[in-house]
Scaffold this motif. Structure first.
Motif, short mmCIF file in Angstrom:
data_model
loop_
_atom_site.label_atom_id
_atom_site.label_comp_id
_atom_site.label_asym_id
_atom_site.label_seq_id
_atom_site.Cartn_x
_atom_site.Cartn_y
_atom_site.Cartn_z
N ASN A 1 0.71 -1.19 0.11
CA ASN A 1 0.00 0.07 -0.08
C ASN A 1 0.98 1.39 -0.13
O ASN A 1 0.64 2.13 -0.55
CB ASN A 1 -0.99 0.17 1.07
CG ASN A 1 -1.83 -0.87 1.26
OD1 ASN A 1 -2.40 -1.45 0.04
ND2 ASN A 1 -2.35 -1.35 2.29
N ILE A 2 2.01 1.12 0.69
CA ILE A 2 3.05 2.32 0.59
C ILE A 2 3.47 2.75 -0.71
O ILE A 2 3.28 3.77 -1.09
CB ILE A 2 3.96 1.98 1.76
CG1 ILE A 2 3.42 2.09 2.91
CG2 ILE A 2 5.18 3.38 1.62
CD1 ILE A 2 4.58 1.88 4.19
N LEU A 3 3.92 1.40 -1.30
CA LEU A 3 4.38 1.56 -2.69
C LEU A 3 3.32 2.19 -3.56
O LEU A 3 3.62 2.67 -4.65
CB LEU A 3 5.06 0.14 -3.20
CG LEU A 3 6.34 -0.25 -2.43
CD1 LEU A 3 6.57 -1.42 -2.81
CD2 LEU A 3 7.39 0.79 -2.40
N LEU A 4 2.05 1.78 -3.27
CA LEU A 4 0.87 2.03 -4.45
C LEU A 4 0.87 3.44 -4.46
O LEU A 4 0.62 4.11 -5.35
CB LEU A 4 -0.27 1.30 -4.00
CG LEU A 4 -0.43 -0.10 -4.56
CD1 LEU A 4 -1.42 -0.64 -3.98
CD2 LEU A 4 -0.18 -0.28 -6.13
N HIS A 5 0.82 4.16 -3.09
CA HIS A 5 0.59 5.65 -2.99
C HIS A 5 1.77 6.26 -3.58
O HIS A 5 1.80 7.28 -4.19
CB HIS A 5 0.48 5.96 -1.56
CG HIS A 5 0.45 7.25 -1.13
ND1 HIS A 5 1.37 8.11 -0.86
CD2 HIS A 5 -0.72 8.09 -1.25
CE1 HIS A 5 1.09 9.32 -0.76
NE2 HIS A 5 -0.36 9.55 -0.96
N ALA A 6 3.19 5.62 -3.40
CA ALA A 6 4.10 6.36 -3.76
C ALA A 6 4.28 6.32 -5.31
O ALA A 6 5.15 7.25 -5.82
CB ALA A 6 5.38 5.51 -3.20
N SER A 7 3.69 5.30 -5.95
CA SER A 7 3.91 5.23 -7.41
C SER A 7 2.99 6.75 -7.94
O SER A 7 3.62 7.15 -9.08
CB SER A 7 3.14 3.78 -7.90
OG SER A 7 2.04 3.63 -7.69
N VAL A 8 1.71 6.72 -7.61
CA VAL A 8 1.05 7.77 -8.17
C VAL A 8 1.71 9.20 -7.81
O VAL A 8 2.12 9.93 -8.71
CB VAL A 8 -0.46 7.63 -7.71
CG1 VAL A 8 -1.31 8.89 -8.23
CG2 VAL A 8 -1.12 6.67 -8.28
N LEU A 9 1.85 9.34 -6.69
CA LEU A 9 2.93 10.62 -6.09
C LEU A 9 4.07 10.63 -6.83
O LEU A 9 4.34 11.74 -7.26
CB LEU A 9 2.80 10.59 -4.63
CG LEU A 9 3.57 11.87 -3.94
CD1 LEU A 9 2.99 13.19 -4.36
CD2 LEU A 9 3.96 11.36 -2.54
#
Length: 347
Positions: free
Chosen positions: A46-54
């Motif tokens: 989930n951290i990486l998913l948020h980091a991908s868009v941001l």
């Protein structure tokens, strides 16, 4: 000589301080979040998913910051492109609360290029207004964000639009052996952009224009063209991030992405990208993305009051500005000592 080594060490520490912070914050949350929830595989993803868009948005912001400008329009681009894509693709809804679509049922592989072109056009318009019409970049990009989000509201009627097709969703929702494709694409994009910024003529142009616009012009670069290209790339990244986020959520609303603009600026500055232009790296900006994503995730896990979350984000930005100020404080002295050392060796 000893003083020179000490100052070099301080500069090295400041240049890489963001990665030290990332490691320390990760360790702190791993230990302090109850029941080890922070270290669960799904939570790390989930951290990486948020980091991908941001992270995609931050690439665009970083490129613009290199020229000494801001881009506050990114979340507006994300909002409009996702709403317009849904309007083109999904079936019209008949219930009173649903947003109406066009009924065209356009194929996703046609919609995706349209999204990217819209983002690039928005960036081109911003660049034109700043470089040719001499309008204030801060106000222009802020106004463009409001205009784009307003258009998105008109299209959607302020309602939620759902049901994006599977062919569209693969970037944001597909996984390989449980690992999100969006994260892989983001990492690859950072590698490509890092190479281009460090090895290509365009990368040299960006840094030259940001460091000294008159000197860049004297060196044969065209600052107006470079700045416009930077905004076009930022618009492309905003639309690309919209494709990625919409593919993950399969739902869009005109407020989608709200607040992400400040996060892009914060992540870039935390990562060492100078607000004055010409300095920084996408690698440092990526570290800023990871740091903000970890903090947001951990605060949600411990159920921190949302008002505290906003305050903490503000404090993070202030700390980033403090670090940047210290880098500029030491940089002139380091350069001066290096020049004196070089002169002494020649003598």
């Amino acid at each position: 000589m000893n003083n020179g080594k000490k100052i070099d060490w301080v500069k090295l520490l400041l240049d890489n301080f963001i990665w030290i912070i990332v490691v320390l914050v990760f360790i702190y949350f791993a230990v302090s979040v109850p029941d080890g929830r922070f270290l669960l595989n799904e939570n790390l993803i989930n951290i990486l998913l948020h980091a991908s868009v941001l992270g995609i948005l931050v690439i665009g912001q970083t490129i613009v910051l290199f020229t000494g400008n801001f881009d506050l329009s990114a979340e507006g681009v994300l909002s409009l492109t996702t709403i317009f894509a849904m309007w083109l693709m999904v079936e019209p809804r008949t219930d009173a609360g649903g947003a109406q679509a066009s009924g065209l049922m356009v194929h996703p592989y046609i919609v995706i290029p349209i999204m990217l072109i819209i983002g690039m056009l928005a960036g081109w318009l911003i660049g034109l207004m700043i470089t040719r019409l001499k309008m204030n970049g801060f106000i222009v990009t802020l106004a463009m964000q409001l205009v784009l989000r307003g258009i998105a509201m008109l299209i959607s009627g302020g309602q939620i639009m759902t049901g994006s097709p599977d062919l569209f969703n693969w970037l944001g929702g597909a996984r390989i052996n449980g690992f999100p494709i969006s994260v892989i694409v983001t990492l690859l994009m950072y590698l490509v952009v890092n190479y281009l910024l460090n090895q290509s003529k365009f990368g040299r142009e960006l840094r030259a224009v940001g460091a000294n616009r008159d000197a860049a012009r004297a060196s044969g670069f065209d600052p107006a063209k470079t700045i416009t290209r930077a905004y076009i790339i930022s618009g492309f990244m905003g639309a690309f991030a919209g494709w990625m986020l919409l593919g993950r959520l399969e739902t869009s609303i005109s407020t989608l992405g709200k607040g992400m603009t400040l996060e892009t600026v914060a992540a870039s500055v935390i990562g060492g990208v100078s607000l004055q232009g010409g300095l920084g790296s996408v690698g440092g900006a990526f570290a800023g993305v990871i740091l903000l994503s970890m903090i947001d995730n951990a605060l949600n896990l411990v159920d921190i009051d949302p008002f505290w979350v906003q305050g903490i984000r503000g404090m993070i930005i202030l700390v980033a500005l403090l670090i940047e100020a210290q880098k500029f404080r030491y940089k002139p002295k380091v350069i001066h000592d290096e020049e004196n050392g070089a002169a002494a060796e020649k003598a």
